[in-house]
Scaffold this motif. Sequence first.
Motif, mmCIF file in Angstrom:
data_model
loop_
_atom_site.group_PDB
_atom_site.id
_atom_site.type_symbol
_atom_site.label_atom_id
_atom_site.label_comp_id
_atom_site.label_asym_id
_atom_site.label_seq_id
_atom_site.Cartn_x
_atom_site.Cartn_y
_atom_site.Cartn_z
ATOM 1 N N ALA A 59 -16.248 -7.165 7.509
ATOM 2 C CA ALA A 59 -14.862 -7.009 7.962
ATOM 3 C C ALA A 59 -14.522 -6.311 9.056
ATOM 4 O O ALA A 59 -15.069 -5.353 9.121
ATOM 5 C CB ALA A 59 -14.158 -6.431 6.663
ATOM 6 N N PRO A 60 -14.070 -6.838 10.142
ATOM 7 C CA PRO A 60 -13.704 -5.858 11.381
ATOM 8 C C PRO A 60 -12.961 -5.040 11.108
ATOM 9 O O PRO A 60 -12.380 -4.919 9.988
ATOM 10 C CB PRO A 60 -12.940 -6.895 12.279
ATOM 11 C CG PRO A 60 -13.339 -8.394 11.639
ATOM 12 C CD PRO A 60 -13.496 -8.161 10.276
ATOM 13 N N ALA A 61 -13.204 -3.629 11.686
ATOM 14 C CA ALA A 61 -12.463 -2.707 11.491
ATOM 15 C C ALA A 61 -11.037 -2.595 11.341
ATOM 16 O O ALA A 61 -10.332 -1.798 10.772
ATOM 17 C CB ALA A 61 -12.846 -1.374 12.507
ATOM 18 N N GLN A 62 -10.391 -3.671 12.213
ATOM 19 C CA GLN A 62 -8.780 -3.832 12.323
ATOM 20 C C GLN A 62 -8.442 -4.815 11.196
ATOM 21 O O GLN A 62 -7.421 -5.304 11.400
ATOM 22 C CB GLN A 62 -8.446 -4.025 13.690
ATOM 23 C CG GLN A 62 -8.968 -3.198 14.576
ATOM 24 C CD GLN A 62 -8.589 -1.683 14.280
ATOM 25 O OE1 GLN A 62 -7.657 -1.470 13.732
ATOM 26 N NE2 GLN A 62 -9.827 -0.864 14.758
ATOM 27 N N ALA A 63 -9.279 -5.182 10.212
ATOM 28 C CA ALA A 63 -8.972 -6.186 9.357
ATOM 29 C C ALA A 63 -9.002 -5.860 7.868
ATOM 30 O O ALA A 63 -9.732 -6.434 7.206
ATOM 31 C CB ALA A 63 -9.774 -7.396 9.591
ATOM 32 N N LEU A 64 -8.349 -4.751 7.749
ATOM 33 C CA LEU A 64 -8.247 -4.045 6.213
ATOM 34 C C LEU A 64 -6.801 -4.478 5.588
ATOM 35 O O LEU A 64 -5.958 -4.265 6.430
ATOM 36 C CB LEU A 64 -8.645 -2.965 6.065
ATOM 37 C CG LEU A 64 -10.126 -2.565 6.579
ATOM 38 C CD1 LEU A 64 -10.264 -0.863 6.617
ATOM 39 C CD2 LEU A 64 -11.138 -3.273 5.808
ATOM 40 N N VAL A 65 -6.618 -4.522 4.334
ATOM 41 C CA VAL A 65 -5.179 -4.653 3.762
ATOM 42 C C VAL A 65 -5.472 -3.745 2.421
ATOM 43 O O VAL A 65 -6.414 -3.354 1.857
ATOM 44 C CB VAL A 65 -5.031 -6.174 3.239
ATOM 45 C CG1 VAL A 65 -4.705 -7.019 4.359
ATOM 46 C CG2 VAL A 65 -6.148 -6.683 2.382
ATOM 47 N N GLY A 66 -4.113 -3.332 1.945
ATOM 48 C CA GLY A 66 -3.979 -2.766 0.749
ATOM 49 C C GLY A 66 -3.662 -3.718 -0.448
ATOM 50 O O GLY A 66 -2.539 -4.355 -0.200
ATOM 51 N N ALA A 67 -4.581 -3.772 -1.463
ATOM 52 C CA ALA A 67 -4.191 -4.512 -2.533
ATOM 53 C C ALA A 67 -3.626 -3.803 -3.605
ATOM 54 O O ALA A 67 -4.266 -3.067 -4.400
ATOM 55 C CB ALA A 67 -5.648 -5.379 -2.848
ATOM 56 N N LEU A 68 -2.343 -3.974 -3.895
ATOM 57 C CA LEU A 68 -1.591 -3.335 -5.171
ATOM 58 C C LEU A 68 -1.450 -4.029 -6.020
ATOM 59 O O LEU A 68 -1.062 -5.306 -6.015
ATOM 60 C CB LEU A 68 -0.412 -2.600 -4.325
ATOM 61 C CG LEU A 68 -0.480 -1.748 -3.118
ATOM 62 C CD1 LEU A 68 0.783 -1.215 -2.468
ATOM 63 C CD2 LEU A 68 -1.494 -0.736 -3.226
ATOM 64 N N SER A 69 -0.896 -3.404 -7.073
ATOM 65 C CA SER A 69 -0.376 -4.135 -8.399
ATOM 66 C C SER A 69 0.681 -3.518 -9.234
ATOM 67 O O SER A 69 0.757 -2.078 -9.080
ATOM 68 C CB SER A 69 -1.596 -3.871 -9.105
ATOM 69 O OG SER A 69 -2.682 -4.943 -8.935
ATOM 70 N N LEU A 70 1.745 -4.055 -9.510
ATOM 71 C CA LEU A 70 2.921 -3.739 -10.146
ATOM 72 C C LEU A 70 2.916 -4.319 -11.539
ATOM 73 O O LEU A 70 2.595 -5.358 -11.949
ATOM 74 C CB LEU A 70 4.145 -4.358 -9.195
ATOM 75 C CG LEU A 70 4.142 -3.865 -7.790
ATOM 76 C CD1 LEU A 70 5.393 -4.447 -7.185
ATOM 77 C CD2 LEU A 70 4.238 -2.425 -7.577
ATOM 78 N N ALA A 71 3.470 -3.551 -12.323
ATOM 79 C CA ALA A 71 3.828 -4.062 -13.678
ATOM 80 C C ALA A 71 4.847 -5.058 -13.692
ATOM 81 O O ALA A 71 5.769 -5.028 -13.048
ATOM 82 C CB ALA A 71 4.305 -2.743 -14.561
ATOM 83 N N PRO A 72 4.922 -5.963 -14.496
ATOM 84 C CA PRO A 72 5.958 -6.968 -14.887
ATOM 85 C C PRO A 72 7.421 -6.548 -14.797
ATOM 86 O O PRO A 72 8.287 -7.170 -14.495
ATOM 87 C CB PRO A 72 5.324 -7.926 -15.929
ATOM 88 C CG PRO A 72 3.832 -7.881 -15.909
ATOM 89 C CD PRO A 72 3.710 -6.073 -15.627
ATOM 90 N N SER A 73 7.500 -5.393 -15.467
ATOM 91 C CA SER A 73 8.857 -4.785 -15.682
ATOM 92 C C SER A 73 9.312 -4.329 -14.330
ATOM 93 O O SER A 73 10.603 -4.204 -14.403
ATOM 94 C CB SER A 73 8.656 -3.544 -16.770
ATOM 95 O OG SER A 73 7.654 -2.465 -16.225
ATOM 96 N N GLU A 74 8.622 -4.194 -13.495
ATOM 97 C CA GLU A 74 8.927 -3.887 -12.125
ATOM 98 C C GLU A 74 9.454 -4.874 -11.145
ATOM 99 O O GLU A 74 9.709 -4.560 -9.967
ATOM 100 C CB GLU A 74 8.168 -2.853 -11.516
ATOM 101 C CG GLU A 74 7.789 -1.483 -12.299
ATOM 102 C CD GLU A 74 6.505 -0.957 -11.675
ATOM 103 O OE1 GLU A 74 5.814 -1.410 -11.278
ATOM 104 O OE2 GLU A 74 6.660 0.323 -11.934
ATOM 105 N N ALA A 75 9.362 -6.077 -11.659
ATOM 106 C CA ALA A 75 9.792 -7.298 -10.755
ATOM 107 C C ALA A 75 11.048 -7.212 -10.297
ATOM 108 O O ALA A 75 11.305 -7.810 -9.342
ATOM 109 C CB ALA A 75 9.186 -8.596 -11.786
#
Length: 338
Positions: A183-199
């Motif tokens: 993974a190149p140094a400038q190729a990162l992402v934040g993988a987040l998760s939300l509860a279905p109730s917050e849809a």
Amino acid sequence: MVATLLLGGCTGAQQDGGDAATQVQITTVPAQRQSFHDVLNAWGSVEADPQRARTLSLGHGGQILALHVSAGQAVRAGQALLSIAPEPAARNAYAQAESTLALAQGELERTRSLFEQHLATESQLAAARKALSDAQVGLEAQRAAGGGSASEVLRAPADGMVTTLAIGNGDRFAADAPLLTFAPAQALVGALSLAPSEAAFNVQAGQQVRLQGAFAGGVVVGQVRTAGRSIDPQTRLLPVLVELPAHAGLHPGDALTAQIEGAAYSAWAVPRQAVVHDDAGDHLFIVQAGKAHRVPVHVRQPVGVVLGVEANLTAQARIIVEGAYEAEDGMPVQEGKQ
């Protein structure tokens, strides 16, 4: 504004013409509206951007002699990742290509000598030159296939991180088999998760996100790239992918806390200490006609020292801040000096 709040009416001493009522100093602020954002808290981790991560492989088979890195390790451009011994067939093919080149060079020299003596034709000389050129190309191809040395080193193509290793020490591999993911140094992402109730929060691409490593590091600001609308069957949560800024100081695997900002809205801006909570709910007090008046509020933005509330207020209202917890509806207030 500084004012004096008269608590509890008259005491027994007052009824006999004694001391004045108990007084408490309070302060007030004018009611004003302000722009706020709904904020949704989320958690996740840093991952390699699936759109920009690279799988490194070789165009020939071989055997791993040494691993110089481990999964999750940050590396610099040109740093050694793996030492590899090309497969025996590649070394044998390279030796044959060398022999063919030497033979073609000798044949060209012999044909040129005969041509100068008028014992060979131009077509024969051209054929000898073509044979030498083909032999040179063949040798370069075998060198690219790794047959030109007893070992070779696979190096990092840029600054970045080794995210996964697909092989171990001593493993043999075929041509084009995946060896590791980079993974190149400038190729990162934040993988987040939300509860279905917050849809209902309706997270959209482009929304601003404040992120922080769960254990270290400062706050960085990213943007939502994609927001899932279907529940992940494994986690039972809704996935959200966030673009991280360059040089964020985060690494794959780091735990994240995040605050996703929703659309802007207008609400009354009230100091936190002005909002009082009791069995009847949240409320504040305003000064009106020399008395403290209770006003129910709905706290829409609960984060920070200034809260965003919905309430039946006007721009002329003055809100009690200091002393709000000692006020009661209808208590007289004596205005003081600015």
